[in-house]
Design an enzyme around this catalytic site. Structure first.
Site, PDB file in Angstrom:
ATOM      1  N   ASN A 176      -6.348  -6.690  -3.012  1.00 59.39           N
ATOM      2  CA  ASN A 176      -5.831  -6.926  -4.358  1.00 59.39           C
ATOM      3  C   ASN A 176      -6.806  -6.302  -5.338  1.00 59.39           C
ATOM      4  O   ASN A 176      -7.828  -6.890  -5.703  1.00 59.39           O
ATOM      5  CB  ASN A 176      -5.679  -8.425  -4.609  1.00 59.39           C
ATOM      6  CG  ASN A 176      -4.610  -9.024  -3.720  1.00 59.39           C
ATOM      7  OD1 ASN A 176      -3.418  -8.827  -3.957  1.00 59.39           O
ATOM      8  ND2 ASN A 176      -5.036  -9.711  -2.663  1.00 59.39           N
ATOM      9  N   GLU A 177      -6.491  -5.096  -5.721  1.00 60.45           N
ATOM     10  CA  GLU A 177      -7.388  -4.322  -6.569  1.00 60.45           C
ATOM     11  C   GLU A 177      -7.314  -4.823  -8.008  1.00 60.45           C
ATOM     12  O   GLU A 177      -6.386  -5.568  -8.360  1.00 60.45           O
ATOM     13  CB  GLU A 177      -6.980  -2.833  -6.518  1.00 60.45           C
ATOM     14  CG  GLU A 177      -7.011  -2.230  -5.127  1.00 60.45           C
ATOM     15  CD  GLU A 177      -8.426  -2.000  -4.594  1.00 60.45           C
ATOM     16  OE1 GLU A 177      -9.381  -2.626  -5.083  1.00 60.45           O
ATOM     17  OE2 GLU A 177      -8.560  -1.192  -3.658  1.00 60.45           O
ATOM     18  N   PRO A 178      -8.300  -4.458  -8.852  1.00 58.45           N
ATOM     19  CA  PRO A 178      -8.227  -4.865 -10.258  1.00 58.45           C
ATOM     20  C   PRO A 178      -6.853  -4.542 -10.840  1.00 58.45           C
ATOM     21  O   PRO A 178      -6.295  -3.470 -10.575  1.00 58.45           O
ATOM     22  CB  PRO A 178      -9.325  -4.029 -10.910  1.00 58.45           C
ATOM     23  CG  PRO A 178     -10.324  -3.833  -9.811  1.00 58.45           C
ATOM     24  CD  PRO A 178      -9.516  -3.708  -8.551  1.00 58.45           C
ATOM     25  N   SER A 180      -4.341  -6.667 -10.206  1.00 56.48           N
ATOM     26  CA  SER A 180      -3.411  -7.495  -9.434  1.00 56.48           C
ATOM     27  C   SER A 180      -3.133  -8.801 -10.185  1.00 56.48           C
ATOM     28  O   SER A 180      -4.040  -9.390 -10.781  1.00 56.48           O
ATOM     29  CB  SER A 180      -4.006  -7.834  -8.063  1.00 56.48           C
ATOM     30  OG  SER A 180      -4.141  -6.677  -7.293  1.00 56.48           O
ATOM     31  N   THR A 195     -12.634   1.759  -3.962  1.00 57.20           N
ATOM     32  CA  THR A 195     -12.446   1.181  -2.627  1.00 57.20           C
ATOM     33  C   THR A 195     -12.381   2.299  -1.600  1.00 57.20           C
ATOM     34  O   THR A 195     -12.981   2.221  -0.523  1.00 57.20           O
ATOM     35  CB  THR A 195     -11.131   0.369  -2.584  1.00 57.20           C
ATOM     36  OG1 THR A 195     -11.208  -0.653  -3.558  1.00 57.20           O
ATOM     37  CG2 THR A 195     -10.888  -0.221  -1.215  1.00 57.20           C
TER      38      THR A 195
END
Ligand code: F6R
Length: 652
Positions: A176-178, A180, A195
């Site tokens: 869940n990347e920034p 999300s 990432t």
């Protein structure tokens, strides 16, 4: 539950064994800080084992949410040990992994399916069919349905009893990347560039790193009845501070965990270093003002207020939580002059000691005037990158300097670079009719295997040999440039490194023996080693552990009584200013010379295999870091230098 008996002693001087308490005013997530990842992992594994056994007692399955990455490896290793030695059974365990790259074949070297089998499932009695990892082979048009079924399966099993998490440098949990949302569920995600850069080492470069992953969502994670997040190493420190002390924000997805009723962060000292209670403990509680704490607080005060140390006033101390220190000294002038002198005494242009000078207040001894110095360099370029200026001074000032190159550094050479060299040797041999069957075979095999290599394959022994040779040549070139005979370059090829992949073996007896032998051979007055703590699983840390273990075993020997050990930092970060015990300044010319020394490592220039999240070239990182250290000294009110290399002494 996690017991607190092994928690780190308080940074503010409480008695031994007492846990560091959360500073309620700043921390919004319960956080336990341990001295190292091993002790922390034991505590987490114990909590998981207790839960599994409790569920067994109730005749129920235990539903675990599991993570991959470097952080949980030590937890899995401890669970495997408990299975083997303490009879911990996994027969009632059902597990769901957080994520998987997409697309990804399960038997690929980098797949999370394979990771889980290698780290845990193949070594315990979990039943096949009871563990689940998102499927990286699902057809694109079926992914959404697969994700729905994954969530439904967790729900049908009664939901997650326990969710284990790592945290990305950008705050991601799962993938869940920034950005999300808190109500996100299992889905296909685009990976953040940082990432991908962090993972690129596993894939042999950014271009070969997947762009997507299937991940459980934030809501899926928050629905677990218990969540434990792990973080090791100082690289995680800023994002941990943000998650624990900052506001809840989609920009740092781990901060969503502030809203979970039963969450715990388990982190090591390095990952905790940015938390207020560690960074500025005097703002949280009363502290014991020993010299280290005073130096830390005064330098912090000076840099925060933008005032040189000698200009700090009583009011500055009173206004910034240091009135008790002021009371102890009586007046700010006395504190200021004390710390200023200490800082001043760390600076020396004579890292090997200044002959015929009073050394009472110098970092190094004057005698013997000509010292034997042994520089340990984890990779073939760390000596010049991290202490090139000091290396040069030691040579110029007449010391006998040796370098112990600890690992071959072979995995950091790009394939096309290796093909170039292998072809060169094969062509040369052909042209001159050189018929050394072994040499021709090695280079021909290497070139052929590189041409046919698939992304998921690791290097053959021949390829590793060619790549190692390239790096050895570069290190020798730096030695010639700095001015030491090539016989003083010792290539140790420590076996822990030689796996052909990013994952390394743990430090072994043979590694320590090799380092001990070199120390015994040189009998150095000075040892320099890379004290890089940024990545607790990384090569630098293993290399440091080897040096420390070797020194401990040799310390009873007579020659070791005259041996001092100095630690430099790796390419990542510098020592905190209050920790520095020797600061070696560089002139603009010396900075330029160091740059040319770094240039000798041509395989590590112009876009390297393991670029990581920092896109700068190594010489740029080194210069910026050394200039920044000089800038800090200057802001504290000391002389203005172009650049400074910094060292801390390890008193074994
Ligand atoms: C892994 C995962 C990721 C990692 C994170 C930290 O399943 O979901 O969120 O936990 O990228 O990785 P490491 O532990 O390698 O620093």
């Amino acid at each position: 539950m996690i017991t607190e008996s092994t928690l780190l002693d308080s940074p503010n001087g409480r008695s031994s064994g007492e846990p560091v308490q959360s500073a309620i005013t700043y921390e919004k997530i319960p956080t336990h800080i341990y001295a190292d990842a091993k002790a922390a992992s034991r505590a987490v594994a114990q909590e998981i084992a207790d839960l599994i056994r409790q569920k067994q007692g109730e005749g129920k399955p235990c539903i675990l949410g599991l993570a991959t990455g470097s952080s949980p490896k030590t937890v899995y290793a401890e669970l495997v040990r408990m299975h083997r030695e303490e009879g911990l059974s996994f027969r009632n365990v059902v597990s769901y992994n957080l994520d998987e790259y997409y697309p990804m074949e399960p038997d690929s070297l980098q797949s999370y399916w394979r990771f889980m089998k290698e780290q845990l499932f193949d070594h315990v009695d979990i039943q096949e069919g009871n563990y689940h990892v998102p499927d990286g082979t699902v057809r694109p048009d079926k992914v959404a349905e697969f994700c729905r079924q994954y969530e439904a399966a967790i729900e049908a099993d009664g939901g997650l009893d326990f969710q284990l998490l790592g945290i990305g440098g950008n705050g991601h949990i799962g993938f869940n990347e920034p950005g999300s949302l808190s109500n996100s569920h299992t889905r296909l995600m685009m990976l953040d560039n940082s990432t991908r850069a962090a993972a690129s080492g596993d894939f042999g470069g950014l271009a070969k790193t997947p762009r997507k992953a299937i991940t459980m969502g934030v809501a899926s994670i928050l629905s677990a009845r218990r969540v434990v997040l792990l973080a090791w190493g100082e690289r995680k420190a800023p994002v941990i501070r943000g998650a624990v002390e900052g506001t809840v924000s989609e920009l740092n997805p781990a901060s969503y965990l502030q809203t979970h009723p039963n969450v715990l962060f388990v982190i090591d000292e390095a990952a905790a270093s940015e938390l207020t209670r560690m960074k500025t403990p005097w703002l949280v509680d009363s502290v014991v003002w020993d010299n280290k704490m005073i130096k830390k607080a005064v330098t912090h005060l000076s840099l925060t207020l933008g005032k040189p140390v000698l200009k700090l006033t009583d009011r500055d101390y009173n206004d910034n939580g240091m009135s008790d220190l002021l009371a102890q000294y009586g007046q700010s002038y006395d504190i200021n002059i004390d710390i200023f002198n200490q800082l001043q005494h760390t600076i020396t242009g004579w890292p090997g000691g200044k002959p015929n000078a009073d050394d009472t207040n110098r970092p190094e001894r004057a005698l013997p005037a000509q010292k034997r110095c042994l520089l340990f360099s984890p990779h073939p370029d760390d000596d010049i990158i991290s202490m090139g200026g000091t290396f040069q001074r030691l040579v110029d000032q007449g010391h006998e300097v040796h370098v112990g190159y600890q690992t071959s550094g072979n995995i950091a050479v790009a394939d096309d670079e290796a093909i170039r060299f292998a072809d060169y040797v094969v062509d040369f041999n052909n042209q001159f009719g050189i018929k050394s069957p072994e040499a021709t075979r090695i280079f021909q095999d290497a070139a052929a295997s590189l041409r046919n290599k698939k992304d998921s394959e690791m290097d053959t022994a021949e390829v590793r040999y060619v790549k190692g040779l390239i790096r050895m040549g570069e290190a020798k070139s730096t030695c010639r440039f700095v001015g030491i005979p090539v016989e003083n370059a010792h290539f140790l090829n420590m076996p822990f490194y030689e796996t052909g992949t990013v994952a390394k073996k743990p430090l072994g007896e043979e590694d320590v023996r090799i380092v001990m032998e070199l120390i015994e051979q040189i009998k150095p007055h000075q040892i320099y080693a890379a004290g890089d703590l940024a990545d607790p699983h990384g090569t630098h840390k293993v290399c440091l552990d080897a040096v420390m273990e070797a020194v401990r075993r040799l310390k009873h020997k007579n020659f070791m009584k005259d041996c001092w050990v100095w630690l430099y930092r790796g390419a990542w970060a510098e020592w905190d200013i209050h920790e520095i015990e020797m600061a070696v300044p560089m002139s603009p010319d010396q900075v330029m010379r160091k740059r040319l020394g770094i240039f000798k490592h041509q395989s590590q220039k112009d876009g390297v295999v393991y670029q990581g999240t920092d896109s700068r070239e190594f010489w740029q990182r080194a210069e910026e870091r050394n200039r920044a250290t000089a800038g800090l000294y200057n802001r504290l009110g000391l002389a203005e230098y172009e650049a400074i290399e910094a060292f801390v002494r390890w008193k074994f």
